[in-house]
Design an enzyme around this catalytic site. Structure first.
Site, PDB file in Angstrom:
ATOM      1  N   LYS A 166      76.447  53.127  18.773  1.00 41.10           N
ATOM      2  CA  LYS A 166      76.445  54.097  19.872  1.00 41.10           C
ATOM      3  C   LYS A 166      76.910  53.365  21.126  1.00 41.10           C
ATOM      4  O   LYS A 166      76.231  52.442  21.598  1.00 41.10           O
ATOM      5  CB  LYS A 166      75.053  54.674  20.081  1.00 41.10           C
ATOM      6  CG  LYS A 166      74.966  55.627  21.262  1.00 41.10           C
ATOM      7  CD  LYS A 166      73.525  56.008  21.553  1.00 41.10           C
ATOM      8  CE  LYS A 166      73.432  56.686  22.917  1.00 41.10           C
ATOM      9  NZ  LYS A 166      72.038  56.847  23.359  1.00 41.10           N
ATOM     10  N   ASN A 186      64.525  60.824  22.068  1.00 40.43           N
ATOM     11  CA  ASN A 186      63.686  59.622  22.087  1.00 40.43           C
ATOM     12  C   ASN A 186      62.451  59.823  22.978  1.00 40.43           C
ATOM     13  O   ASN A 186      61.329  59.956  22.505  1.00 40.43           O
ATOM     14  CB  ASN A 186      64.503  58.429  22.548  1.00 40.43           C
ATOM     15  CG  ASN A 186      63.729  57.114  22.476  1.00 40.43           C
ATOM     16  OD1 ASN A 186      64.240  56.064  22.839  1.00 40.43           O
ATOM     17  ND2 ASN A 186      62.487  57.116  22.024  1.00 40.43           N
ATOM     18  N   SER A 187      62.674  59.876  24.293  1.00 41.33           N
ATOM     19  CA  SER A 187      61.550  59.901  25.237  1.00 41.33           C
ATOM     20  C   SER A 187      60.587  61.056  24.975  1.00 41.33           C
ATOM     21  O   SER A 187      59.368  60.882  25.050  1.00 41.33           O
ATOM     22  CB  SER A 187      62.069  60.001  26.677  1.00 41.33           C
ATOM     23  OG  SER A 187      62.858  58.891  27.006  1.00 41.33           O
ATOM     24  N   GLY A 239      65.938  60.417  29.927  1.00 41.10           N
ATOM     25  CA  GLY A 239      64.514  60.359  30.203  1.00 41.10           C
ATOM     26  C   GLY A 239      63.996  61.404  31.174  1.00 41.10           C
ATOM     27  O   GLY A 239      62.805  61.417  31.502  1.00 41.10           O
ATOM     28  N   ALA A 275      70.301  62.668  25.323  1.00 36.37           N
ATOM     29  CA  ALA A 275      69.684  62.486  26.635  1.00 36.37           C
ATOM     30  C   ALA A 275      69.280  63.793  27.307  1.00 36.37           C
ATOM     31  O   ALA A 275      70.049  64.752  27.342  1.00 36.37           O
ATOM     32  CB  ALA A 275      70.609  61.720  27.593  1.00 36.37           C
ATOM     33  N   GLY A 276      68.055  63.800  27.808  1.00 37.36           N
ATOM     34  CA  GLY A 276      67.563  64.907  28.612  1.00 37.36           C
ATOM     35  C   GLY A 276      66.782  65.958  27.855  1.00 37.36           C
ATOM     36  O   GLY A 276      66.106  66.784  28.462  1.00 37.36           O
TER      37      GLY A 276
END
Length: 256
Positions: free
Chosen positions: A96, A205-206, A157, A183-184
């Site tokens: 990535k 992830n987060s 995040g 992301a997000g």
């Protein structure tokens, strides 16, 4: 669920996960089991071969595909160097590309990402570039040999969801490669919406790692991704401006 193919590898799950921000690394394995995620991203700097007990690879089952990222790279040259090291230490051919110069919003640098993608694709890497959603840049990534396009939904995040929704829709409509939202995404409903739009997969992830129960949240995201994908394949009903009764409004009961 229908399979996702990246490179020559098939994935039954369209939920990709990450290794960062877990309060306890031992949560990663059961999270993967409950989420059914078959690909997980990791920063190469978290792979500590000198301290096996701290090596993040020890917490990832062998049947899960590694997606090392080039976190920390600020130029194409640095990203290429990290990718080559990742392959050398046995992390495989998936990479990535993550090149960031903006330290406030952590927005990716599309121009440097295109350069790195071109170099690494020629070297046989299966390149998944993280990028700002921009159609011209996405087309150049396709030409550079990327295996998928990974536009951000909102800043990393932030958990703000699909703030770039309309730009992502343009990519989905016009790109040949799978679009993977990265992301997000902060809620399972965000993931379901992305899949309903026609995204090929999402990387979360987060939102999983920082929840009070990452294992349970992994399952929630898995179900949301499945629901969104099935809805996309079923084709959503058309939105209408005015009300339209689902039952006939003419005539009363027993009235001919």
């Amino acid at each position: 669920m229908d399979k996702l193919i990246l490179g020559e590898k098939e994935f039954n799950s369209r939920l990709f996960t990450g290794t960062g921000k877990f309060s306890d690394k031992s949560l990663i394995k059961p999270m993967l089991e409950m989420s059914k995620s078959e690909m997980i991203t990791l920063a190469l700097r978290r792979v500590d071969f000198d301290m096996p007990q701290e090596n993040i690879l020890n917490y990832i089952p062998k049947n899960v595909t590694l997606l090392p990222n080039t976190s920390g790279a600020k130029t194409a040259e640095e990203a290429v160097k990290i990718a080559r090291i990742a392959r050398t230490v046995g992390c495989g051919n998936f990479i990535k590309i993550e090149i960031i110069n903006d330290m406030k919003y952590l927005f990716p640098d599309n121009e440097e990402t295109i350069k790195a993608t071109k170099i690494l694709a020629k070297e046989g890497f299966i390149v998944l570039p993280y990028m700002m959603p921009d159609l011209i840049a996405a087309k150049r990534l396709e030409d550079a040999g990327a295996a998928a396009i990974m536009p951000l939904g909102s800043p990393i995040g932030s958990n703000k969801g699909l703030q770039t929704k309309y730009m992502i829709e343009i990519l989905i409509e016009n790109c040949k490669l799978p679009i993977i939202i990265d992301a997000g995404i902060g809620r399972p409903s965000h993931a379901a919406k992305a899949m309903e739009m026609g995204a090929a997969a999402v990387l979360v992830n987060s939102a999983i790692a920082c929840s009070e129960n990452p294992i349970k949240m992994g399952k929630a995201f898995s179900l949301a991704v499945q629901a969104g994908r099935e809805a996309y394949l079923a084709k959503l009903a058309e939105e209408k401006k005015y009300a339209e009764a689902s039952s006939p409004l003419t005539g009363f009961l027993f009235e001919e």
